[in-house]
Every structure is written in structure tokens, then in C-alpha cells.
Design an enzyme around this catalytic site. Structure first.
Site, PDB file in Angstrom:
ATOM      1  N   THR A 135       0.821  -1.208   0.000  1.00 28.81           N
ATOM      2  CA  THR A 135       0.000   0.000   0.000  1.00 28.81           C
ATOM      3  C   THR A 135       0.860   1.266   0.000  1.00 28.81           C
ATOM      4  O   THR A 135       1.990   1.257   0.503  1.00 28.81           O
ATOM      5  CB  THR A 135      -0.889  -0.009   1.265  1.00 28.81           C
ATOM      6  OG1 THR A 135      -1.512   1.248   1.412  1.00 28.81           O
ATOM      7  CG2 THR A 135      -0.092  -0.294   2.536  1.00 28.81           C
ATOM      8  N   ASP A 136       0.283   2.358  -0.496  1.00 28.29           N
ATOM      9  CA  ASP A 136       0.980   3.648  -0.423  1.00 28.29           C
ATOM     10  C   ASP A 136       1.027   4.164   1.018  1.00 28.29           C
ATOM     11  O   ASP A 136       1.792   5.081   1.334  1.00 28.29           O
ATOM     12  CB  ASP A 136       0.330   4.685  -1.352  1.00 28.29           C
ATOM     13  CG  ASP A 136      -1.146   4.925  -1.075  1.00 28.29           C
ATOM     14  OD1 ASP A 136      -1.712   4.299  -0.161  1.00 28.29           O
ATOM     15  OD2 ASP A 136      -1.749   5.767  -1.785  1.00 28.29           O
ATOM     16  N   GLU A 137       0.211   3.567   1.919  1.00 24.48           N
ATOM     17  CA  GLU A 137       0.163   4.061   3.309  1.00 24.48           C
ATOM     18  C   GLU A 137       1.478   3.859   4.048  1.00 24.48           C
ATOM     19  O   GLU A 137       1.705   4.482   5.081  1.00 24.48           O
ATOM     20  CB  GLU A 137      -0.975   3.380   4.078  1.00 24.48           C
ATOM     21  CG  GLU A 137      -2.316   3.662   3.457  1.00 24.48           C
ATOM     22  CD  GLU A 137      -3.502   3.459   4.392  1.00 24.48           C
ATOM     23  OE1 GLU A 137      -3.290   3.232   5.591  1.00 24.48           O
ATOM     24  OE2 GLU A 137      -4.628   3.536   3.903  1.00 24.48           O
ATOM     25  N   TYR A 160      -2.111  -0.770  10.878  1.00 24.10           N
ATOM     26  CA  TYR A 160      -2.229  -1.430   9.567  1.00 24.10           C
ATOM     27  C   TYR A 160      -1.009  -1.121   8.697  1.00 24.10           C
ATOM     28  O   TYR A 160      -0.335  -2.039   8.191  1.00 24.10           O
ATOM     29  CB  TYR A 160      -3.519  -0.987   8.846  1.00 24.10           C
ATOM     30  CG  TYR A 160      -3.496  -1.273   7.355  1.00 24.10           C
ATOM     31  CD1 TYR A 160      -3.580  -2.578   6.876  1.00 24.10           C
ATOM     32  CD2 TYR A 160      -3.352  -0.239   6.418  1.00 24.10           C
ATOM     33  CE1 TYR A 160      -3.536  -2.856   5.506  1.00 24.10           C
ATOM     34  CE2 TYR A 160      -3.304  -0.499   5.050  1.00 24.10           C
ATOM     35  CZ  TYR A 160      -3.393  -1.803   4.603  1.00 24.10           C
ATOM     36  OH  TYR A 160      -3.346  -2.073   3.254  1.00 24.10           O
ATOM     37  N   LYS A 164       2.046  -3.550   7.238  1.00 26.38           N
ATOM     38  CA  LYS A 164       2.357  -3.716   5.809  1.00 26.38           C
ATOM     39  C   LYS A 164       3.818  -3.317   5.542  1.00 26.38           C
ATOM     40  O   LYS A 164       4.508  -3.957   4.749  1.00 26.38           O
ATOM     41  CB  LYS A 164       1.408  -2.864   4.943  1.00 26.38           C
ATOM     42  CG  LYS A 164      -0.035  -3.307   4.945  1.00 26.38           C
ATOM     43  CD  LYS A 164      -0.271  -4.695   4.372  1.00 26.38           C
ATOM     44  CE  LYS A 164      -0.093  -4.775   2.880  1.00 26.38           C
ATOM     45  NZ  LYS A 164      -0.479  -6.127   2.369  1.00 26.38           N
TER      46      LYS A 164
HETATM   47  P1  NAD Z   1      -9.835  -7.601   1.792  1.00 22.87           P
HETATM   48  O1  NAD Z   1      -9.890  -7.279   3.246  1.00 22.87           O
HETATM   49  O2  NAD Z   1     -11.024  -7.351   0.948  1.00 22.87           O
HETATM   50  O3  NAD Z   1      -9.446  -9.139   1.592  1.00 22.87           O
HETATM   51  C1  NAD Z   1      -8.427  -9.759   2.324  1.00 22.87           C
HETATM   52  C2  NAD Z   1      -8.546 -11.265   2.085  1.00 22.87           C
HETATM   53  O4  NAD Z   1      -7.468 -11.899   2.796  1.00 22.87           O
HETATM   54  C3  NAD Z   1      -9.848 -11.871   2.641  1.00 22.87           C
HETATM   55  O5  NAD Z   1     -10.388 -12.748   1.689  1.00 22.87           O
HETATM   56  C4  NAD Z   1      -9.407 -12.600   3.900  1.00 22.87           C
HETATM   57  O6  NAD Z   1     -10.225 -13.711   4.221  1.00 22.87           O
HETATM   58  C5  NAD Z   1      -7.982 -13.009   3.530  1.00 22.87           C
HETATM   59  N1  NAD Z   1      -7.131 -13.201   4.703  1.00 22.87           N
HETATM   60  C6  NAD Z   1      -6.916 -12.343   5.731  1.00 22.87           C
HETATM   61  N2  NAD Z   1      -6.079 -12.891   6.638  1.00 22.87           N
HETATM   62  C7  NAD Z   1      -5.739 -14.111   6.148  1.00 22.87           C
HETATM   63  C8  NAD Z   1      -4.916 -15.169   6.636  1.00 22.87           C
HETATM   64  N3  NAD Z   1      -4.281 -15.065   7.811  1.00 22.87           N
HETATM   65  N4  NAD Z   1      -4.794 -16.292   5.886  1.00 22.87           N
HETATM   66  C9  NAD Z   1      -5.443 -16.420   4.690  1.00 22.87           C
HETATM   67  N5  NAD Z   1      -6.266 -15.458   4.211  1.00 22.87           N
HETATM   68  C10 NAD Z   1      -6.410 -14.326   4.926  1.00 22.87           C
HETATM   69  O7  NAD Z   1      -8.556  -6.829   1.254  1.00 22.87           O
HETATM   70  P2  NAD Z   1      -8.306  -6.118  -0.155  1.00 22.87           P
HETATM   71  O8  NAD Z   1      -8.851  -4.744  -0.094  1.00 22.87           O
HETATM   72  O9  NAD Z   1      -8.700  -7.023  -1.242  1.00 22.87           O
HETATM   73  O10 NAD Z   1      -6.709  -5.980  -0.099  1.00 22.87           O
HETATM   74  C11 NAD Z   1      -5.874  -7.023  -0.605  1.00 22.87           C
HETATM   75  C12 NAD Z   1      -4.423  -6.631  -0.408  1.00 22.87           C
HETATM   76  O11 NAD Z   1      -4.156  -5.396  -1.055  1.00 22.87           O
HETATM   77  C13 NAD Z   1      -4.017  -6.428   1.051  1.00 22.87           C
HETATM   78  O12 NAD Z   1      -2.721  -6.927   1.215  1.00 22.87           O
HETATM   79  C14 NAD Z   1      -4.024  -4.922   1.239  1.00 22.87           C
HETATM   80  O13 NAD Z   1      -3.111  -4.520   2.221  1.00 22.87           O
HETATM   81  C15 NAD Z   1      -3.598  -4.469  -0.143  1.00 22.87           C
HETATM   82  N6  NAD Z   1      -4.066  -3.138  -0.547  1.00 22.87           N
HETATM   83  C16 NAD Z   1      -5.397  -2.849  -0.566  1.00 22.87           C
HETATM   84  C17 NAD Z   1      -5.825  -1.612  -1.007  1.00 22.87           C
HETATM   85  C18 NAD Z   1      -7.280  -1.241  -1.074  1.00 22.87           C
HETATM   86  O14 NAD Z   1      -7.590  -0.093  -1.374  1.00 22.87           O
HETATM   87  N7  NAD Z   1      -8.209  -2.139  -0.827  1.00 22.87           N
HETATM   88  C19 NAD Z   1      -4.878  -0.650  -1.402  1.00 22.87           C
HETATM   89  C20 NAD Z   1      -3.516  -0.959  -1.298  1.00 22.87           C
HETATM   90  C21 NAD Z   1      -3.121  -2.221  -0.900  1.00 22.87           C
HETATM   91  O1  DAU Z   2      -4.175   3.849   0.382  1.00 22.73           O
HETATM   92  C1  DAU Z   2      -4.365   2.464   0.287  1.00 22.73           C
HETATM   93  C2  DAU Z   2      -5.227   1.989   1.430  1.00 22.73           C
HETATM   94  O2  DAU Z   2      -6.548   2.424   1.145  1.00 22.73           O
HETATM   95  C3  DAU Z   2      -5.191   0.478   1.611  1.00 22.73           C
HETATM   96  O3  DAU Z   2      -3.903   0.080   1.967  1.00 22.73           O
HETATM   97  C4  DAU Z   2      -6.194   0.020   2.675  1.00 22.73           C
HETATM   98  O4  DAU Z   2      -6.229  -1.401   2.729  1.00 22.73           O
HETATM   99  C5  DAU Z   2      -7.563   0.535   2.298  1.00 22.73           C
HETATM  100  O5  DAU Z   2      -8.491   0.218   3.320  1.00 22.73           O
HETATM  101  C6  DAU Z   2      -7.528   2.050   2.084  1.00 22.73           C
HETATM  102  O6  DAU Z   2      -7.278   2.737   3.340  1.00 22.73           O
HETATM  103  P1  DAU Z   2      -8.047   4.093   3.736  1.00 22.73           P
HETATM  104  O7  DAU Z   2      -7.976   4.272   5.188  1.00 22.73           O
HETATM  105  O8  DAU Z   2      -7.578   5.218   2.882  1.00 22.73           O
HETATM  106  O9  DAU Z   2      -9.535   3.688   3.226  1.00 22.73           O
HETATM  107  P2  DAU Z   2     -10.973   3.968   3.866  1.00 22.73           P
HETATM  108  O10 DAU Z   2     -11.965   3.568   2.819  1.00 22.73           O
HETATM  109  O11 DAU Z   2     -11.114   3.377   5.221  1.00 22.73           O
HETATM  110  O12 DAU Z   2     -11.005   5.552   4.022  1.00 22.73           O
HETATM  111  C7  DAU Z   2     -10.819   6.424   2.919  1.00 22.73           C
HETATM  112  C8  DAU Z   2     -10.860   7.853   3.440  1.00 22.73           C
HETATM  113  O13 DAU Z   2     -12.213   8.127   3.861  1.00 22.73           O
HETATM  114  C9  DAU Z   2     -10.006   8.093   4.667  1.00 22.73           C
HETATM  115  O14 DAU Z   2      -9.481   9.414   4.598  1.00 22.73           O
HETATM  116  C10 DAU Z   2     -10.962   7.981   5.839  1.00 22.73           C
HETATM  117  C11 DAU Z   2     -12.261   8.493   5.246  1.00 22.73           C
HETATM  118  N1  DAU Z   2     -13.499   7.889   5.796  1.00 22.73           N
HETATM  119  C12 DAU Z   2     -13.603   6.524   5.804  1.00 22.73           C
HETATM  120  C13 DAU Z   2     -14.732   5.909   6.286  1.00 22.73           C
HETATM  121  C14 DAU Z   2     -14.857   4.399   6.318  1.00 22.73           C
HETATM  122  C15 DAU Z   2     -14.540   8.691   6.252  1.00 22.73           C
HETATM  123  O15 DAU Z   2     -14.459   9.931   6.235  1.00 22.73           O
HETATM  124  N2  DAU Z   2     -15.665   8.074   6.728  1.00 22.73           N
HETATM  125  C16 DAU Z   2     -15.812   6.717   6.785  1.00 22.73           C
HETATM  126  O16 DAU Z   2     -16.867   6.230   7.252  1.00 22.73           O
END
Ligand code: NAD
Ligand code: DAU
Length: 354
Positions: A135-137, A160, A164
Site C-alpha cells: 500500500t501507499d500508506e 495497519y 504492511k
Molecule cells: P480484503 O480485506 O477485501 O481481503 C483480504 C482477504 O485476505 C480476505 O479474503 C481474507 O479472508 C484473507 N485473509 C486475511 N487474513 C488471512 C490469513 N491469515 N490467511 C489467509 N487469508 C487471509 O482486502 P483487499 O482490499 O482485497 O486488499 C488485498 C491486499 O491489497 C491487502 O494486502 C491490502 O493490504 C492491499 N491493498 C489494498 C488496497 C485497497 O484499497 N483495498 C490498497 C492498497 C493495498
Molecule cells: O491507500 C491504500 C489503502 O486504502 C489500503 O492500503 C487500505 O487497505 C484501504 O483500506 C484504504 O485505506 P483508507 O484508510 O484510505 O480507506 P478507507 O476507505 O477506510 O477511508 C478512505 C478515506 O475516507 C479516509 O481518509 C478515511 C475516510 N473515511 C472513511 C470511512 C470508512 C470517512 O471519512 N468516513 C468513513 O466512514
């Protein structure tokens, strides 16, 4: 690079990005291998996201319910399926949950990644690629100017992002120390179909449709860069095929937007495609709530390395991607109801003995 993976382990394939990736990859003519989807099915993992895949692609898709923290189970899967590549998505992914209860983030994101790296390095030359999704975080927070590059120092601010960051460092170390063929991608906020409705976009869409409050953290002016999930899948496959081993690539959507602007865009689209019975705008549902602790102010991505080296760039504009996403959630209300009610969790336990 001549990569012919026969048995690709995709971890976390029942989650949001993993399930989109599996469907994307099976459609690529330059992948003829088998996918072994390893997922423990946390609250975020839903096999329904891959409904019909095994039937559409006979012999090309296997699901194994297992926890990446379970080293013995992982060894068994490696041996049984002859794993020669990994695309590693499995993780706890929601920042708010990591603030409330960080422990599972430490186990799954750090120990789980370590287990996979350890087993992969033991496979020697038979093992072709370990791609780690990050992630960019990990880079922390930006001021009003500037972009994250691959050279930006790591400054994670939430449990989180710290977990990562730790996993990224392990991946890097296994390449440097053991020569493991790794690639790593750090991407921005994904959006699209099948995202668990705790994340900003699906949460706001569903709450608005259900006349529930729309909670904006702080002043709503935090900025994220938004990447359509299919664009992300294409970037991952491009990096796996042609990325230099040991390298990191940033992936972004070229769509920097304030949270409040996104919520207003969502409401404008919903008011058009699903107008309220009283004909009024849903703006009155917006409420400002206490800010998330350690809330990063701004993320923005420089993905020019990936663009120049491998020719990838995002295809979807935020306006078109957001509309498609909203239409998907508005149409698939039964999916969201099941996911949120926990009903599917019972179904999973019956199916897989949870
Ligand atoms: P998600 O939460 O939707 O899915 C995560 C999946 O991993 C689920 O199916 C869960 O059951 C499985 N999982 C969790 N712990 C596990 C374990 N111990 N063993 C086996 N399976 C396990 O997540 P996502 O949004 O699809 O994100 C996928 C990946 O991408 C993550 O590594 C996350 O950090 C990264 N990522 C997500 C975003 C985003 O915006 N969603 C952005 C940047 C990076
Ligand atoms: O940047 C990549 C990341 O993006 C991933 O690594 C994470 O897995 C993914 O969950 C996401 O993280 P964020 O914290 O940015 O996503 P979230 O959807 O939780 O929140 C997006 C923005 O919106 C953040 O600034 C918080 C704000 N927010 C979120 C929720 C859920 C609100 O204002 N209200 C809300 O109810």
C-alpha cells in the site's frame, strides 16, 4: 522474461482485490497455469465473490481454506500443488479495525508473509515469482504538494500501515539475502465491485440508499488517490511478467480527490439513478464525526517508474469508474445484505467446516 507459472498460489483470493484479480488473470491468454486460491475466510473473505469460476475454468481453479499463519498448512499446500509462484494479497486491510484491535494485523500481515517467504525460498529454482501487494500508506502522509515515489522513506502511521511496512521489508530482505525472485507493488485506494462495505465508497453508497447517516471523518478534506480495481489487476500482472526482480513499483490512478468531494459525487449519481421518493437530494444525510486517530492527510502517487519501464497506465477515469461501481452496488443489494448480515458466514461454516 520467460515466466511460465504452472501453479500460482493466490493468497486472499476471496477478498476484494484478490477475487477481481483471479477473474482477470484467468481471462489472460498469456496465463495458462492453475490458480490455487488460499484464503482463511475472515469476515472480509467471501467465496461468493468467485461464484462460477471453477465451472467456467475447469482444472484451472482450486480453492483451499487455510490460514497463512499456519506454517504446516502452507508447507502442505506448497507440496501438494507444486506451487511455483505466489501473488500475495492476504492481509487484514482496514485501518479503523487496526486501531481498534491491531493483533490480527500483526499475525496475518507480518507472520503470514514471513511464512510464505520462508517456504518459497526453500523451493529453490523451481520457484519463479513472489509478488507482494502493498500500500501507499507505508509512506505516511503528504502535505499539500508532492507525490510518493519508490524512494520516499517509509513512515507508517497506523498499525495497519506499520504491519504492511514490516512485510514489505521482509520481502525486500528475502530478495537481497536469499535471491528470492520478488516483486513488490505499493498502490493507492482501490475501488470497484466486491469491496467490503466498510470502506469509504461502498459504505457511503449503501448508507445513502438506506437513508442512514454518512459519517465524514474530521473536515472531510483528506485526500486519497483512487485506482479502479481492474487497472490494479492489470498492473500486478504486468509487474509479475516483466518487472525486474527485487524491484518495487508504485501503482496509482491519477485521481487525487478529497473525501467530501467523493461523497458529493456519489450523492449526485445516486440522486440521478435512484432518486429518493421525496425527490430531494440526499445531502442531508452527511454528518461530520470525530476524526480517525493518526488520520493521514494526503496520499498521492508517482507511478512514472511503472509507466516508463513497463508501459502501464490506468485506463479508467474516476468519473466512469465511480458510476460503474455505484451501479454495481445499487444492483447487487442482496450481495451487500448477505455480507453485512453475517448470513454468508454461516453458509461458509456449513460448506467448509468453520
Ligand atoms: P480484503 O480485506 O477485501 O481481503 C483480504 C482477504 O485476505 C480476505 O479474503 C481474507 O479472508 C484473507 N485473509 C486475511 N487474513 C488471512 C490469513 N491469515 N490467511 C489467509 N487469508 C487471509 O482486502 P483487499 O482490499 O482485497 O486488499 C488485498 C491486499 O491489497 C491487502 O494486502 C491490502 O493490504 C492491499 N491493498 C489494498 C488496497 C485497497 O484499497 N483495498 C490498497 C492498497 C493495498
Ligand atoms: O491507500 C491504500 C489503502 O486504502 C489500503 O492500503 C487500505 O487497505 C484501504 O483500506 C484504504 O485505506 P483508507 O484508510 O484510505 O480507506 P478507507 O476507505 O477506510 O477511508 C478512505 C478515506 O475516507 C479516509 O481518509 C478515511 C475516510 N473515511 C472513511 C470511512 C470508512 C470517512 O471519512 N468516513 C468513513 O466512514
Amino acid at each position: 522474461m520467460n515466466m511460465k507459472i504452472k501453479n500460482l498460489m493466490v493468497t486472499g483470493g476471496c477478498g476484494f482485490i484478490g477475487s477481481n484479480f483471479i477473474r482477470y488473470l484467468l481471462e489472460q491468454s498469456d496465463f495458462q497455469g492453475r490458480i490455487i486460491n488460499v484464503d482463511t475466510l475472515t469476515y472480509a473473505g467471501n467465496p461468493e465473490n468467485l461464484k462460477g469460476v471453477a465451472k467456467t475454468w475447469p482444472g484451472r481453479y482450486v480453492f483451499v481454506r487455510a490460514d497463512i499463519c499456519d506454517l504446516e498448512a502452507m508447507k502442505k499446500i506448497f507440496a501438494e500443488y507444486g506451487i511455483d509462484g505466489i501473488c500475495h494479497f492476504a492481509a487484514e486491510s482496514h485501518v479503523d479495525r487496526s486501531i481498534k484491535r491491531p493483533d490480527s494485523f500483526i499475525f496475518s500481515n507480518i507472520i503470514g508473509t514471513f511464512n510464505l517467504l520462508e517456504i518459497a525460498r526453500g523451493r529453490g529454482d523451481a520457484f519463479q515469482i513472489f509478488h507482494h501487494i502493498s500500500t501507499d500508506e507505508v509512506y505516511g502522509s503528504l502535505g499539500p504538494e508532492g507525490l510518493f515515489t519508490e524512494e520516499t522513506p517509509y513512515r507508517p502511521n497506523s498499525p495497519y500501515s506499520a504491519s504492511k511496512a514490516a512485510s514489505d521489508h521482509l520481502v525486500r530482505a528475502y530478495h537481497e539475502t536469499f535471491g528470492l525472485p520478488t516483486t513488490l507493488s505499493n498502490c493507492s485506494n482501490n475501488y470497484g465491485a466486491y469491496q467490503f462495505p466498510e470502506k469509504l465508497i461502498p459504505l457511503m453508497v449503501l448508507n445513502a440508499l438506506e437513508e442512514k447517516p454518512l459519517p465524514i471523518y474530521g473536515d472531510g478534506k483528506n485526500v486519497r488517490d483512487w485506482l479502479y480495481v481492474t487497472d490494479h489487476c492489470e498492473a500486478i500482472w504486468t509487474i509479475m511478467k516483466r518487472g525486474e526482480r527485487g524491484e518495487t513499483y508504485n501503482v496509482g490512478g491519477a485521481s487525487e480527490i478529497e473525501n467530501i468531494v467523493i461523497v458529493n459525487m456519489i450523492l449526485a449519481i445516486l440522486d440521478e439513478i435512484r432518486p429518493r421518493e421525496n425527490g430531494k437530494s440526499r445531502q442531508d444525510l452527511i454528518i461530520y464525526v470525530k476524526d480517525r486517530p493518526g488520520h493521514d492527510r494526503r496520499y498521492a502517487i508517482d507511478f512514472s517508474k511503472l509507466q516508463k519501464a513497463l508501459g502501464w497506465e490506468p485506463r479508467e477515469s474516476f468519473a466512469t469508474g465511480l458510476r460503474k461501481t455505484i451501479e454495481w452496488y445499487a444492483t447487487n443489494r442482496d450481495w451487500s445484505d448477505r455480507v453485512r448480515s453475517g448470513e454468508y458466514q454461516h453458509w461458509i461454516d456449513e460448506q467448509y467446516g468453520g
